[in-house]
Design an enzyme around this catalytic site. Structure first.
Site, short mmCIF file in Angstrom:
data_model
loop_
_atom_site.label_atom_id
_atom_site.label_comp_id
_atom_site.label_asym_id
_atom_site.label_seq_id
_atom_site.Cartn_x
_atom_site.Cartn_y
_atom_site.Cartn_z
N THR A 12 17.31 -30.71 66.45
CA THR A 12 17.92 -30.56 67.90
C THR A 12 18.70 -31.45 67.68
O THR A 12 19.64 -32.20 66.71
CB THR A 12 17.13 -31.10 68.63
OG1 THR A 12 16.36 -32.09 68.97
CG2 THR A 12 15.32 -29.79 68.59
N GLU B 18 13.23 -24.94 69.87
CA GLU B 18 12.17 -25.16 69.33
C GLU B 18 11.04 -23.84 69.38
O GLU B 18 10.38 -23.81 68.88
CB GLU B 18 11.61 -26.66 70.13
CG GLU B 18 11.75 -27.38 69.53
CD GLU B 18 12.89 -28.09 70.22
OE1 GLU B 18 14.48 -27.26 71.36
OE2 GLU B 18 13.25 -29.09 70.49
N LYS C 217 19.76 -36.74 91.64
CA LYS C 217 18.28 -37.63 93.07
C LYS C 217 19.23 -38.57 93.98
O LYS C 217 20.10 -39.47 93.72
CB LYS C 217 17.41 -39.02 92.42
CG LYS C 217 16.24 -38.63 93.35
CD LYS C 217 15.38 -38.98 92.39
CE LYS C 217 13.74 -38.90 93.90
NZ LYS C 217 12.68 -39.45 92.88
N TRP D 33 16.53 -34.43 95.50
CA TRP D 33 16.74 -33.58 93.94
C TRP D 33 18.14 -32.48 94.27
O TRP D 33 18.16 -31.85 95.30
CB TRP D 33 15.95 -32.71 93.30
CG TRP D 33 14.94 -34.19 92.72
CD1 TRP D 33 12.98 -33.52 93.39
CD2 TRP D 33 15.11 -34.57 92.40
NE1 TRP D 33 12.64 -34.49 92.27
CE2 TRP D 33 13.13 -35.09 92.01
CE3 TRP D 33 15.71 -35.09 91.09
CZ2 TRP D 33 13.17 -36.29 91.19
CZ3 TRP D 33 15.73 -36.32 90.39
CH2 TRP D 33 14.34 -36.87 89.92
P1 ADP Z 1 21.15 -29.28 72.64
O1 ADP Z 1 19.87 -29.73 72.94
O2 ADP Z 1 21.78 -28.92 71.69
O3 ADP Z 1 21.67 -28.31 74.16
P2 ADP Z 1 18.84 -26.29 71.98
O4 ADP Z 1 20.29 -25.41 72.14
O5 ADP Z 1 17.78 -26.22 72.00
O6 ADP Z 1 19.17 -27.53 72.14
O7 ADP Z 1 19.13 -26.48 73.77
C1 ADP Z 1 17.95 -25.95 74.58
C2 ADP Z 1 18.04 -26.47 75.63
O8 ADP Z 1 19.71 -25.22 76.66
C3 ADP Z 1 17.16 -25.94 76.76
O9 ADP Z 1 15.74 -26.84 77.40
C4 ADP Z 1 18.03 -25.55 78.17
O10 ADP Z 1 18.13 -26.81 79.07
C5 ADP Z 1 19.10 -24.86 78.35
N1 ADP Z 1 19.20 -24.14 77.80
C6 ADP Z 1 19.23 -22.91 77.17
N2 ADP Z 1 19.24 -21.67 77.65
C7 ADP Z 1 19.80 -21.54 78.90
C8 ADP Z 1 20.10 -20.54 79.56
N3 ADP Z 1 20.18 -19.65 79.86
N4 ADP Z 1 20.16 -21.09 81.18
C9 ADP Z 1 20.28 -22.59 81.64
N5 ADP Z 1 20.33 -23.54 80.15
C10 ADP Z 1 19.44 -23.07 79.15
#
Ligand code: ADP
Length: 537
Positions: A186, A329, A439, A444
């Site tokens: 990640t 994940e 916040k 929020w």
């Molecule tokens: P990174 O932390 O590098 O962004 P990931 O690619 O695993 O790692 O990102 C996952 C996160 O990306 C999710 O927990 C979410 O916050 C965001 N995310 C993924 N897809 C979407 C989406 N379609 N809309 C909004 N947020 C998204």
């Protein structure tokens, strides 16, 4: 009483051998316009298998890749797990510090690296004693290769190895389906990067889940272009999915140049493509200059796809960007958006609202939202906002070499760190990442919703809203905006544009205009970099 069905393992070896048998003539096209059939790719994989043996890479060892989307990278995607080694695809945009941390933590035994990317990783080689061999893939720009006994050439390795003649799949027992097949770290935005260790079983099930018709629904007649990098959560499963379905693959290298990508989409008559919203934003102004009549499905995820962006594509080529939510994940696809039959008679505005949602969970994926403080499950009424938690056979149950971690609940669900609503039809709407929520005066503000409102102004190309500490309200929103070339919107104009869309106290205190906004290693807008730049982290 047990069922009496055959206890056969789910393996990536099967994906490989199925494509070799059934779709031998289908092709893989790369950035250099090289065209190989799956039969030829599988032939190389068979040589790679014996080459890895002769390099002494043991079963279970991590094999790093530092490469763009290419045919050779695909061969590693197949050959490494099919021989029970673990494919560790490394983000090519990491800082040297993160890169060295990750390769050391994974204990990569060998790293395969694009020739064009060698200058980015080779300076770290002496600090990575675990890596015994560096194998150069002749892809990307021509660069001088240092004379060093650790460096080998991929094509030479393949051409001098005898092909493995047996069945890869045949070497797997039922228990082996749980063997690790891939490793992705990640981004480490909230601490050191953490490794997600996929298994053969989880990868195959994720593949089937996304293949189902009505979801991404890849099929044999598709031509699939993963623009999303192969190091970003397995390119969202598209390479394995395409091979399982027998679709052709177009692999565009390490370049995200819009003209190059659109040229490939037109020339190869790409039907399905996937990318993060920042890439779709970059392509949008040029879309009408290309014949994209073959395109039937555009996938967007990794961060929220603004409706305005999706609508640009719908207007230009008749195909919106289908929204998907996921995480490294979750292999990574968790939900898929789009309208269903119940929306057929809905108004255009309602349909737009449905398309903006992150969508419904894939089969076998369970989602719930819980109260952040009490941990109690919240109703699926489209209003209650809670932390999104996920469980399923392709969801991580732990991190590689990390002991007890607060990311999992006592009953084994993954805590995503995302805030969301779920409605009665199971649609997920992401409100914000917990750490990005603002916040203000005890209430929020969703940065995601504010960004969507601002992005709907025709002059806005990129927008990120972050919190600024405020003595009176605790935090107040500040919007960073990049305008399109020739765009002249002022802060007043943007304020007037969003005033009807959001609550008055959501209106940003300031609009900061930039030529372009900083991106993360996976191409998403980087709020951390903005906070650092604004010294308000
Ligand atoms: P990174 O932390 O590098 O962004 P990931 O690619 O695993 O790692 O990102 C996952 C996160 O990306 C999710 O927990 C979410 O916050 C965001 N995310 C993924 N897809 C979407 C989406 N379609 N809309 C909004 N947020 C998204």
């Amino acid at each position: 009483m047990d069922g009496l069905m055959q206890p056969r393992p789910l393996t990536i070896a099967h994906i490989l051998e199925r494509a070799e048998r059934l779709f031998a003539h289908k092709d893989v096209v790369t950035a250099s316009a090289e065209r190989l059939t799956y039969a030829e790719v599988a032939g190389h994989v068979r040589c790679l298998a014996t080459a890895l043996d002769s390099l002494g890479v043991p079963a279970g060892a991590r094999v790093g890749t530092f490469a763009g989307n290419s045919r050779r990278h695909l061969e590693l995607y197949l050959g490494v797990p099919a021989t029970k080694r673990v494919l560790h695809s490394i983000n090519i945009r990491l800082s040297a510090e993160h890169l060295e941390y990750i390769v050391t933590h994974a204990e990569d035994d060998v790293v395969f690296v694009d020739r064009g990317l060698l200058p980015r990783i080779w300076p770290s080689a002496d600090r990575l004693p675990c890596v015994r061999h560096w194998v150069v893939l002749p892809d990307g720009t021509d660069t001088a290769i240092p004379a060093d006994p650790r460096i080998l050439d991929y094509d030479e390795l393949i051409s001098t190895a005898a092909p493995f003649e047996g069945s890869f799949e045949g070497a797997f027992s039922l228990a082996d389906e749980n063997l690790a097949s891939g490793l992705c770290y990640t981004s480490g935005t909230t601490g050191p990067p953490k490794g997600v260790l996929y298994s053969h079983r989880s990868t195959v099930l994720h593949c089937l889940g996304t293949l189902a018709a009505g979801l991404i629904g890849l099929c044999e007649s598709d031509v699939v272009l993963p623009i999303v990098p192969m190091f970003h959560a397995n390119a969202w499963g598209l390479p394995y999915g395409a091979m399982m379905a027998g679709a052709s693959l177009v692999l565009p290298g390490a370049s995200a140049d819009p003209a190059h990508l659109l040229g490939l989409m037109e020339a190869e008559r790409v039907t399905v493509a996937g990318a993060v919203p920042t890439v779709w934003t970059g392509l949008a102004p040029l879309v009408r200059d290309h014949d994209l009549s073959a395109t039937r499905f555009l996938l967007g995820g990794g961060s929220a796809v603004p409706s305005a962006l999706s609508e640009t594509y719908r207007a230009a080529i008749g195909v919106p960007i289908t929204h998907s939510w996921g995480m490294t994940e979750i292999s990574p696809v968790g939900t898929i958006g789009g309208t269903r039959t119940q929306h057929r008679d809905a108004s255009a505005a309602e349909q737009l609202g449905v398309r903006a949602a992150q969508g419904q969970p894939l089969p076998l994926v369970n989602v719930r939202i819980v109260d952040v403080e009490t941990g109690e499950e919240l109703p699926r009424d489209g209003n209650a906002v809670g932390e999104l938690q996920v469980a399923g056979p392709w969801v991580a149950g732990g991190y590689f070499r990390v002991d007890a971690d607060g990311s999992f609940t006592a009953d084994g669900w993954l805590r995503t760190g995302d805030l969301a609503t779920l409605d009665a039809e199971g649609y997920l709407r992401l409100v914000d990442r917990m750490k990005d929520l603002i916040k203000s005066g005890g209430e929020w503000i969703s940065s995601v919703e504010l960004e969507a409102a601002i992005a709907s102004h025709p002059d806005v190309v990129e927008v990120a809203v972050i919190a600024r500490p405020d003595p009176r309200w605790m935090e107040r929103p500040v919007a960073y905006v990049a305008l399109r070339e020739g765009g002249a919107a002022t802060a007043e104009e943007l304020l007037a544009h969003i005033t009807p869309m959001v609550a008055k106290w959501w209106l940003p205190d300031e609009f900061v205009f930039r030529a372009t906004l900083p991106k993360t290693g996976t191409g998403k807008l980087s709020k951390i970099a903005l906070r650092d730049a604004a010294r308000i982290a």
